[in-house]
Scaffold this motif. Sequence first.
Motif, mmCIF file in Angstrom:
data_model
loop_
_atom_site.group_PDB
_atom_site.id
_atom_site.type_symbol
_atom_site.label_atom_id
_atom_site.label_comp_id
_atom_site.label_asym_id
_atom_site.label_seq_id
_atom_site.Cartn_x
_atom_site.Cartn_y
_atom_site.Cartn_z
ATOM 1 N N UNK A 13 0.838 -1.198 0.000
ATOM 2 C CA UNK A 13 0.000 0.000 0.000
ATOM 3 C C UNK A 13 0.875 1.252 0.000
ATOM 4 N N UNK A 14 1.912 1.231 0.830
ATOM 5 C CA UNK A 14 2.813 2.383 0.915
ATOM 6 C C UNK A 14 3.515 2.630 -0.417
ATOM 7 N N UNK A 15 3.942 1.549 -1.094
ATOM 8 C CA UNK A 15 4.593 1.697 -2.398
ATOM 9 C C UNK A 15 3.638 2.273 -3.431
ATOM 10 N N UNK A 16 2.385 1.865 -3.399
ATOM 11 C CA UNK A 16 1.389 2.396 -4.328
ATOM 12 C C UNK A 16 1.144 3.881 -4.080
ATOM 13 N N UNK A 18 3.270 5.981 -2.700
ATOM 14 C CA UNK A 18 4.458 6.719 -3.125
ATOM 15 C C UNK A 18 4.529 6.818 -4.649
ATOM 16 N N UNK A 19 4.140 5.770 -5.360
ATOM 17 C CA UNK A 19 4.136 5.816 -6.822
ATOM 18 C C UNK A 19 3.151 6.875 -7.316
ATOM 19 N N UNK A 20 1.979 6.930 -6.703
ATOM 20 C CA UNK A 20 0.980 7.940 -7.081
ATOM 21 C C UNK A 20 1.489 9.342 -6.765
ATOM 22 N N UNK A 21 2.133 9.500 -5.619
ATOM 23 C CA UNK A 21 2.685 10.818 -5.262
ATOM 24 C C UNK A 21 3.780 11.251 -6.230
ATOM 25 N N UNK A 22 4.604 10.307 -6.663
ATOM 26 C CA UNK A 22 5.647 10.645 -7.628
ATOM 27 C C UNK A 22 5.040 11.070 -8.962
ATOM 28 N N UNK A 23 3.958 10.413 -9.380
ATOM 29 C CA UNK A 23 3.284 10.818 -10.617
ATOM 30 C C UNK A 23 2.751 12.244 -10.509
#
Length: 85
Positions: A13-16, A18-23
């Motif tokens: 969940x945390x990786x998802x 962070x991926x969304x935040x990076x986008x």
Amino acid sequence: CPDMGGGGHQMSVEDKIMAARRLWRDKIVASPGSFKVCYGCDSVMAAPAALCSICHTYRFDRDTATVVEAAKRLGGMLPEFDFGL
């Protein structure tokens, strides 16, 4: 649940998040004039917003350097709330 990485493994969940935040960070950095930073809570908002959706203030910093700095800072950190997991 499909992963967002394409690497054949499930993302946490945390990786998802962070991926969304990076986008979002990349979108904001690419077009900082379309965003502004809330003076009340340092959230990044779309330029047309009249009120901050987080703290409901109406004062914003529209300086593009400030927007880029805030996007980079916020794009690299997890939100400060409990996911209840």
